[in-house]
Design a protein around this motif. Sequence first.
Motif, PDB file in Angstrom:
ATOM      1  N   PRO A 153       0.843  -1.209   0.000  1.00 31.83           N
ATOM      2  CA  PRO A 153       0.000   0.000   0.000  1.00 31.83           C
ATOM      3  C   PRO A 153       0.874   1.254   0.000  1.00 31.83           C
ATOM      4  O   PRO A 153       1.943   1.278   0.593  1.00 31.83           O
ATOM      5  N   LYS A 154       0.423   2.278  -0.672  1.00 30.85           N
ATOM      6  CA  LYS A 154       1.153   3.546  -0.741  1.00 30.85           C
ATOM      7  C   LYS A 154       0.385   4.601   0.047  1.00 30.85           C
ATOM      8  O   LYS A 154      -0.834   4.609   0.080  1.00 30.85           O
ATOM      9  N   GLN A 155       1.152   5.471   0.682  1.00 26.99           N
ATOM     10  CA  GLN A 155       0.567   6.592   1.393  1.00 26.99           C
ATOM     11  C   GLN A 155       1.621   7.677   1.509  1.00 26.99           C
ATOM     12  O   GLN A 155       2.801   7.439   1.285  1.00 26.99           O
ATOM     13  N   VAL A 156       1.204   8.861   1.875  1.00 28.82           N
ATOM     14  CA  VAL A 156       2.123   9.969   2.108  1.00 28.82           C
ATOM     15  C   VAL A 156       2.498   9.937   3.585  1.00 28.82           C
ATOM     16  O   VAL A 156       1.629  10.024   4.455  1.00 28.82           O
ATOM     17  N   ASP A 157       3.803   9.765   3.855  1.00 31.76           N
ATOM     18  CA  ASP A 157       4.294   9.724   5.238  1.00 31.76           C
ATOM     19  C   ASP A 157       4.864  11.066   5.696  1.00 31.76           C
ATOM     20  O   ASP A 157       4.928  11.335   6.893  1.00 31.76           O
ATOM     21  N   LEU A 158       5.315  11.870   4.748  1.00 30.79           N
ATOM     22  CA  LEU A 158       5.970  13.123   5.089  1.00 30.79           C
ATOM     23  C   LEU A 158       5.481  14.202   4.133  1.00 30.79           C
ATOM     24  O   LEU A 158       5.502  14.027   2.920  1.00 30.79           O
ATOM     25  N   PHE A 159       5.031  15.291   4.685  1.00 29.77           N
ATOM     26  CA  PHE A 159       4.541  16.421   3.912  1.00 29.77           C
ATOM     27  C   PHE A 159       4.982  17.654   4.683  1.00 29.77           C
ATOM     28  O   PHE A 159       4.384  18.022   5.685  1.00 29.77           O
ATOM     29  N   ARG A 160       6.117  18.280   4.270  1.00 30.48           N
ATOM     30  CA  ARG A 160       6.730  19.382   5.012  1.00 30.48           C
ATOM     31  C   ARG A 160       7.034  20.552   4.100  1.00 30.48           C
ATOM     32  O   ARG A 160       7.229  20.381   2.908  1.00 30.48           O
ATOM     33  N   GLN A 161       7.129  21.712   4.712  1.00 34.97           N
ATOM     34  CA  GLN A 161       7.653  22.888   4.038  1.00 34.97           C
ATOM     35  C   GLN A 161       8.886  23.322   4.805  1.00 34.97           C
ATOM     36  O   GLN A 161       8.858  23.415   6.035  1.00 34.97           O
ATOM     37  N   GLU A 162       9.980  23.564   4.100  1.00 33.49           N
ATOM     38  CA  GLU A 162      11.235  23.992   4.713  1.00 33.49           C
ATOM     39  C   GLU A 162      11.687  25.282   4.038  1.00 33.49           C
ATOM     40  O   GLU A 162      11.634  25.394   2.821  1.00 33.49           O
ATOM     41  N   VAL A 163      12.144  26.231   4.829  1.00 27.56           N
ATOM     42  CA  VAL A 163      12.673  27.484   4.313  1.00 27.56           C
ATOM     43  C   VAL A 163      14.006  27.735   5.014  1.00 27.56           C
ATOM     44  O   VAL A 163      14.096  27.612   6.235  1.00 27.56           O
ATOM     45  N   VAL A 164      15.041  28.061   4.238  1.00 24.88           N
ATOM     46  CA  VAL A 164      16.353  28.377   4.799  1.00 24.88           C
ATOM     47  C   VAL A 164      16.805  29.700   4.211  1.00 24.88           C
ATOM     48  O   VAL A 164      16.783  29.887   2.996  1.00 24.88           O
ATOM     49  N   LEU A 165      17.192  30.616   5.063  1.00 25.16           N
ATOM     50  CA  LEU A 165      17.720  31.903   4.649  1.00 25.16           C
ATOM     51  C   LEU A 165      19.090  32.065   5.273  1.00 25.16           C
ATOM     52  O   LEU A 165      19.242  31.935   6.483  1.00 25.16           O
ATOM     53  N   GLY A 166      20.069  32.329   4.442  1.00 27.61           N
ATOM     54  CA  GLY A 166      21.384  32.664   4.971  1.00 27.61           C
ATOM     55  C   GLY A 166      22.347  31.511   5.080  1.00 27.61           C
ATOM     56  O   GLY A 166      23.184  31.508   5.956  1.00 27.61           O
ATOM     57  N   LYS A 167      22.257  30.538   4.200  1.00 22.78           N
ATOM     58  CA  LYS A 167      23.266  29.489   4.178  1.00 22.78           C
ATOM     59  C   LYS A 167      24.513  30.098   3.561  1.00 22.78           C
ATOM     60  O   LYS A 167      24.566  30.373   2.369  1.00 22.78           O
ATOM     61  N   ILE A 168      25.519  30.338   4.375  1.00 18.41           N
ATOM     62  CA  ILE A 168      26.706  31.039   3.919  1.00 18.41           C
ATOM     63  C   ILE A 168      27.658  30.052   3.257  1.00 18.41           C
ATOM     64  O   ILE A 168      28.037  29.047   3.837  1.00 18.41           O
ATOM     65  N   ILE A 169      28.033  30.381   2.026  1.00 18.61           N
ATOM     66  CA  ILE A 169      28.982  29.554   1.295  1.00 18.61           C
ATOM     67  C   ILE A 169      30.012  30.459   0.656  1.00 18.61           C
ATOM     68  O   ILE A 169      29.746  31.616   0.374  1.00 18.61           O
ATOM     69  N   GLY A 170      31.194  29.957   0.448  1.00 12.38           N
ATOM     70  CA  GLY A 170      32.223  30.741  -0.220  1.00 12.38           C
ATOM     71  C   GLY A 170      32.125  30.546  -1.725  1.00 12.38           C
ATOM     72  O   GLY A 170      32.112  29.431  -2.209  1.00 12.38           O
ATOM     73  N   VAL A 171      32.049  31.627  -2.462  1.00 16.14           N
ATOM     74  CA  VAL A 171      31.974  31.555  -3.914  1.00 16.14           C
ATOM     75  C   VAL A 171      32.889  32.633  -4.474  1.00 16.14           C
ATOM     76  O   VAL A 171      32.679  33.810  -4.213  1.00 16.14           O
ATOM     77  N   GLY A 172      33.891  32.229  -5.217  1.00 16.28           N
ATOM     78  CA  GLY A 172      34.734  33.190  -5.901  1.00 16.28           C
ATOM     79  C   GLY A 172      35.360  34.238  -4.986  1.00 16.28           C
ATOM     80  O   GLY A 172      35.469  35.391  -5.355  1.00 16.28           O
ATOM     81  N   GLY A 173      35.739  33.831  -3.759  1.00 12.63           N
ATOM     82  CA  GLY A 173      36.395  34.763  -2.853  1.00 12.63           C
ATOM     83  C   GLY A 173      35.433  35.642  -2.079  1.00 12.63           C
ATOM     84  O   GLY A 173      35.849  36.517  -1.346  1.00 12.63           O
TER      85      GLY A 173
END
Length: 179
Positions: A153-173
């Motif tokens: 049988p199939k069902q939906v086990d996970l139904f989420r909304q995720e928002v991320v602001l400010g994931k700091i990464i280094g790009v080109g210095g």
Amino acid sequence: MNVIDFSGQWEIPFSVSDTNSGIFYCPNDVEKTVKFMKNDYAILRAFLTNPGDETGDPEVIILDVEERKFSVMLILPSKNTEGINSLERDLTIEKLLFWREKCSVELLSISIPKFRIAYGVDLIPRAKAMGLQEMFQPSEINFSDMFEDDRRPKQVDLFRQEVVLGKIIGVGGTDSTSF
């Protein structure tokens, strides 16, 4: 699974070489050592109050992301005795719009903490409240047209909304912010 991603860089990038540790002052007199991004001579939109201003207006700095597609509004509470408490209590959309409208272009040197804000919410209770009950109960829903394997049988086990602001990464210095 459905994902929407926007990755952008600051309109005026922060230099990785100007990122240093410093003290961040939290509520209840708590101090934490964090990384600060610094940008000298950035041209920003700002609404700056006069020192000792008793109006209760905060200082506002707007950091733009690539070609001003998006902006981050940083609000520093006034130095009156209520500070952050009165800012949080009295904040309205009208005040935000007023401060944004009153911002002028300023030549500033700023230093802000690197930041990351994340929020997630389980949408199953909300979906059920809207009447979407069956998709979460294998005995009630028929997903057979979507799957070749019909043994389990199939069902939906996970139904989420995720928002991320400010994931700091280094790009080109430079440091960038990924939305």
